[in-house]
Each structure stands twice: as C-alpha cells, then as structure tokens.
Design a protein around this motif. Structure first.
Motif, PDB file in Angstrom:
ATOM      1  N   ALA A  17       0.584  -1.378   0.041  1.00  0.00           N
ATOM      2  CA  ALA A  17       0.119  -0.085  -0.066  1.00  0.00           C
ATOM      3  C   ALA A  17       0.600   1.259   0.092  1.00  0.00           C
ATOM      4  O   ALA A  17       0.417   2.002  -0.850  1.00  0.00           O
ATOM      5  CB  ALA A  17      -0.888   0.202   1.306  1.00  0.00           C
ATOM      6  N   ALA A  18       1.961   1.284   0.771  1.00  0.00           N
ATOM      7  CA  ALA A  18       2.760   2.317   0.747  1.00  0.00           C
ATOM      8  C   ALA A  18       3.433   2.693  -0.529  1.00  0.00           C
ATOM      9  O   ALA A  18       3.363   3.979  -1.044  1.00  0.00           O
ATOM     10  CB  ALA A  18       4.079   2.265   1.842  1.00  0.00           C
ATOM     11  N   ALA A  19       3.980   1.878  -1.206  1.00  0.00           N
ATOM     12  CA  ALA A  19       4.528   2.044  -2.656  1.00  0.00           C
ATOM     13  C   ALA A  19       3.411   2.235  -3.361  1.00  0.00           C
ATOM     14  O   ALA A  19       3.624   3.207  -4.507  1.00  0.00           O
ATOM     15  CB  ALA A  19       4.994   0.938  -2.902  1.00  0.00           C
ATOM     16  N   ALA A  20       2.244   1.574  -3.551  1.00  0.00           N
ATOM     17  CA  ALA A  20       1.143   2.018  -4.366  1.00  0.00           C
ATOM     18  C   ALA A  20       0.690   3.353  -4.009  1.00  0.00           C
ATOM     19  O   ALA A  20       0.401   4.114  -5.233  1.00  0.00           O
ATOM     20  CB  ALA A  20      -0.207   0.826  -4.313  1.00  0.00           C
ATOM     21  N   ALA A  21       0.569   4.014  -2.997  1.00  0.00           N
ATOM     22  CA  ALA A  21       0.046   5.268  -2.686  1.00  0.00           C
ATOM     23  C   ALA A  21       0.660   6.213  -3.478  1.00  0.00           C
ATOM     24  O   ALA A  21       0.315   7.529  -3.564  1.00  0.00           O
ATOM     25  CB  ALA A  21      -0.319   5.463  -1.373  1.00  0.00           C
ATOM     26  N   ARG A  22       2.011   6.213  -3.609  1.00  0.00           N
ATOM     27  CA  ARG A  22       2.836   7.098  -4.354  1.00  0.00           C
ATOM     28  C   ARG A  22       2.553   7.173  -5.626  1.00  0.00           C
ATOM     29  O   ARG A  22       3.337   7.880  -6.376  1.00  0.00           O
ATOM     30  CB  ARG A  22       4.431   6.698  -3.924  1.00  0.00           C
ATOM     31  CG  ARG A  22       4.604   7.073  -2.397  1.00  0.00           C
ATOM     32  CD  ARG A  22       6.116   6.813  -2.200  1.00  0.00           C
ATOM     33  NE  ARG A  22       6.600   5.697  -2.542  1.00  0.00           N
ATOM     34  CZ  ARG A  22       6.827   4.696  -1.628  1.00  0.00           C
ATOM     35  NH1 ARG A  22       6.532   4.746  -0.332  1.00  0.00           N
ATOM     36  NH2 ARG A  22       7.348   3.763  -2.157  1.00  0.00           N
ATOM     37  N   SER A  23       1.892   6.427  -6.398  1.00  0.00           N
ATOM     38  CA  SER A  23       1.637   6.233  -7.947  1.00  0.00           C
ATOM     39  C   SER A  23       0.333   6.761  -8.107  1.00  0.00           C
ATOM     40  O   SER A  23      -0.672   6.310  -7.318  1.00  0.00           O
ATOM     41  CB  SER A  23       2.142   4.967  -8.444  1.00  0.00           C
ATOM     42  OG  SER A  23       1.259   3.970  -7.998  1.00  0.00           O
ATOM     43  N   SER A  24      -0.008   7.214  -9.240  1.00  0.00           N
ATOM     44  CA  SER A  24      -1.375   7.776  -9.491  1.00  0.00           C
ATOM     45  C   SER A  24      -2.526   6.423  -9.546  1.00  0.00           C
ATOM     46  O   SER A  24      -3.624   6.770  -9.111  1.00  0.00           O
ATOM     47  CB  SER A  24      -1.479   8.510 -10.852  1.00  0.00           C
ATOM     48  OG  SER A  24      -0.938   7.349 -12.112  1.00  0.00           O
ATOM     49  N   TYR A  25      -2.079   5.309 -10.276  1.00  0.00           N
ATOM     50  CA  TYR A  25      -2.886   4.312 -10.118  1.00  0.00           C
ATOM     51  C   TYR A  25      -3.311   3.509  -9.022  1.00  0.00           C
ATOM     52  O   TYR A  25      -4.212   3.072  -8.536  1.00  0.00           O
ATOM     53  CB  TYR A  25      -2.814   3.213 -11.530  1.00  0.00           C
ATOM     54  CG  TYR A  25      -2.765   4.045 -12.810  1.00  0.00           C
ATOM     55  CD1 TYR A  25      -3.826   4.789 -13.317  1.00  0.00           C
ATOM     56  CD2 TYR A  25      -1.423   4.132 -13.626  1.00  0.00           C
ATOM     57  CE1 TYR A  25      -3.666   5.219 -14.346  1.00  0.00           C
ATOM     58  CE2 TYR A  25      -1.407   4.803 -14.742  1.00  0.00           C
ATOM     59  CZ  TYR A  25      -2.737   5.445 -15.266  1.00  0.00           C
ATOM     60  OH  TYR A  25      -2.806   5.980 -16.255  1.00  0.00           O
ATOM     61  N   GLY A  26      -2.075   3.145  -8.530  1.00  0.00           N
ATOM     62  CA  GLY A  26      -2.128   2.870  -6.967  1.00  0.00           C
ATOM     63  C   GLY A  26      -2.875   3.724  -6.068  1.00  0.00           C
ATOM     64  O   GLY A  26      -3.305   3.158  -5.114  1.00  0.00           O
ATOM     65  N   PRO A  47       0.914  -5.716   2.377  1.00  0.00           N
ATOM     66  CA  PRO A  47      -0.310  -5.807   1.471  1.00  0.00           C
ATOM     67  C   PRO A  47      -1.737  -5.285   2.225  1.00  0.00           C
ATOM     68  O   PRO A  47      -1.785  -5.317   3.442  1.00  0.00           O
ATOM     69  CB  PRO A  47      -0.473  -7.189   1.507  1.00  0.00           C
ATOM     70  CG  PRO A  47       0.240  -7.741   2.343  1.00  0.00           C
ATOM     71  CD  PRO A  47       1.454  -6.669   2.856  1.00  0.00           C
ATOM     72  N   VAL A  48      -2.691  -4.802   1.474  1.00  0.00           N
ATOM     73  CA  VAL A  48      -3.917  -4.182   1.859  1.00  0.00           C
ATOM     74  C   VAL A  48      -5.068  -4.913   0.949  1.00  0.00           C
ATOM     75  O   VAL A  48      -4.678  -5.282  -0.058  1.00  0.00           O
ATOM     76  CB  VAL A  48      -4.113  -2.880   2.321  1.00  0.00           C
ATOM     77  CG1 VAL A  48      -3.246  -2.304   2.898  1.00  0.00           C
ATOM     78  CG2 VAL A  48      -3.803  -2.227   0.786  1.00  0.00           C
ATOM     79  N   GLY A  49      -6.166  -5.003   1.517  1.00  0.00           N
ATOM     80  CA  GLY A  49      -7.234  -5.501   0.763  1.00  0.00           C
ATOM     81  C   GLY A  49      -7.731  -7.052   0.653  1.00  0.00           C
ATOM     82  O   GLY A  49      -7.491  -7.471   2.025  1.00  0.00           O
ATOM     83  N   ASP A  50      -8.394  -7.541   0.001  1.00  0.00           N
ATOM     84  CA  ASP A  50      -9.159  -8.675  -0.058  1.00  0.00           C
ATOM     85  C   ASP A  50      -7.980  -9.962  -0.356  1.00  0.00           C
ATOM     86  O   ASP A  50      -7.809 -10.049  -1.528  1.00  0.00           O
ATOM     87  CB  ASP A  50     -10.222  -8.868  -1.178  1.00  0.00           C
ATOM     88  CG  ASP A  50     -11.022  -9.927  -0.960  1.00  0.00           C
ATOM     89  OD1 ASP A  50     -10.557 -10.985  -0.300  1.00  0.00           O
ATOM     90  OD2 ASP A  50     -12.003 -10.509  -1.383  1.00  0.00           O
ATOM     91  N   ARG A  51      -7.621 -10.545   0.812  1.00  0.00           N
ATOM     92  CA  ARG A  51      -6.497 -11.472   0.439  1.00  0.00           C
ATOM     93  C   ARG A  51      -6.844 -12.757   0.108  1.00  0.00           C
ATOM     94  O   ARG A  51      -6.244 -13.722  -0.272  1.00  0.00           O
ATOM     95  CB  ARG A  51      -5.658 -11.677   1.803  1.00  0.00           C
ATOM     96  CG  ARG A  51      -5.094 -10.592   2.281  1.00  0.00           C
ATOM     97  CD  ARG A  51      -4.568 -10.481   3.757  1.00  0.00           C
ATOM     98  NE  ARG A  51      -3.921  -9.232   4.123  1.00  0.00           N
ATOM     99  CZ  ARG A  51      -2.702  -9.282   4.919  1.00  0.00           C
ATOM    100  NH1 ARG A  51      -2.622 -10.377   5.789  1.00  0.00           N
ATOM    101  NH2 ARG A  51      -2.324  -8.052   5.208  1.00  0.00           N
ATOM    102  N   GLN A  52      -8.331 -13.114  -0.009  1.00  0.00           N
ATOM    103  CA  GLN A  52      -8.887 -14.198  -0.622  1.00  0.00           C
ATOM    104  C   GLN A  52      -9.432 -13.840  -1.925  1.00  0.00           C
ATOM    105  O   GLN A  52     -10.293 -14.640  -2.498  1.00  0.00           O
ATOM    106  CB  GLN A  52      -9.788 -14.592   0.272  1.00  0.00           C
ATOM    107  CG  GLN A  52      -9.371 -14.990   1.602  1.00  0.00           C
ATOM    108  CD  GLN A  52     -10.317 -15.628   2.338  1.00  0.00           C
ATOM    109  OE1 GLN A  52     -11.384 -15.441   2.356  1.00  0.00           O
ATOM    110  NE2 GLN A  52     -10.006 -15.914   3.800  1.00  0.00           N
TER     111      GLN A  52
END
Length: 179
Positions: free
Chosen positions: A73-82, A137-142
């Motif tokens: 999540a931390a890496a994704a939050a720094r990108s527009s699509y993430g 990781p964040v979100g639906d792990r299943q």
C-alpha cells in the motif's frame, strides 16, 4: 513503468487484453473498463503492476462491488493508479468533510493537535491524502482463492507476480500474449 491487463473469464477459459489506463481517474472508471470486457457478467480481473514496486488486482463480477488487493500500500499510494486503489481500501478523502463527525474535533484534541494514534504510526507512510498508509499488503487477501490461488500463496508473491498469478489461474499463455 506500468503494465495493465484485463483477464475476462469465458466459457472457453480466459481472454486477455492489455489496456491503457490513460482515461482512468477513479475506481469507478476502472470498474467500468472491466465491465466492458466482461462476457455475460462473468469474472474480470484487472492486473496493474508498477515495475519493481507493487502490483494490484481488481476483481469485478457483474454489478457487485469490486474486490481489491494491493501488494504494498505504501508504494502504491505514491503512484497515480495505486492511489486509486489504496484510497478505496483505506478510506481516502471524504467528498464533504462537513459531513464527517471527526471534522468537529469531538475526539478531545485541539485543532491541529495530533491524536495519540497518529503519533504511533511510524511503521507506515503518510499517503496522498495525509492519512496513514501501511507498508505491505492491503485488501481482499482471498480475492483469488476460488480461482486456485490461496491467501498464503498470494501473500508470498513479490513484484513481477502477475505471471505467477496467471499461471495459477491457467491463463499464463493468454497473459503472456498481451505482455
């Protein structure tokens, strides 16, 4: 550099197409894009990967709300699509802060004074909306459990995970064709 692909489930297996995300500004835009690729409102998976940083999955089935998983999540939050994905998963901005009771400072803190919880958030990063964004990781792990990839296997994946995910779904050849 981003790679994005749609995998649409059909009666004959999976159909893949790479996709341009230029017109995607919200999760709703991404969901609409996936629904357009759907065959008979069956499962569509959106793969988004930022090279050596993070990957995300969005699962769309018919008119149900999309299910989302982001590897970091931390890496994704720094990108527009993430940011689109993490904002949805972590709450994001409230469109009208006046409607939010927290804006009234009913928690006992003075304006501008940090909550104790905010002081203890050293393991993550501040996200695009000033909120805490956890590393990992964040979100639906299943999200792919019923398609053959367990939660444990998903969590073990690192960057460049999309080929492994596609392989477990039996869609490696069709994904490789659009890569």
């Amino acid at each position: 550099m981003y790679f994005a692909a749609l995998l649409a489930r059909t009666q004959d297996g999976w159909e893949a197409s790479d996709t341009e995300l230029d017109d995607v500004e919200t999760l709703s835009d991404l969901t609409d894009l996936a629904r357009e690729a759907s065959v008979d409102e069956d499962t569509v998976l959106v793969f988004i990967e930022q090279e050596d940083a993070w990957f995300g999955l969005v699962r769309v089935e018919g008119e149900e709300d999309p299910r989302i998983y982001v590897s970091d999540a931390a890496a994704a939050a720094r990108s527009s699509y993430g940011e689109i994905l993490t904002k949805e998963l972590l709450g994001g901005e409230d469109p009208d802060p006046a409607d939010d009771l927290d804006a009234l400072d009913l928690d006992g803190t003075e304006d501008g004074e940090p909550d104790e919880d905010e002081e203890d958030e050293a393991d993550g990063e501040s996200g695009p909306v000033g909120e805490f964004v956890p590393a990992g990781p964040v979100g639906d792990r299943q999200i792919l459990m019923d398609l053959g990839l367990s939660e444990r296997e998903l969590l073990a994946l690192d960057t460049d995970a999309l080929p492994e995910i596609a392989d477990s779904l039996g869609a490696a050849d069709v994904l490789e064709a659009v890569r």
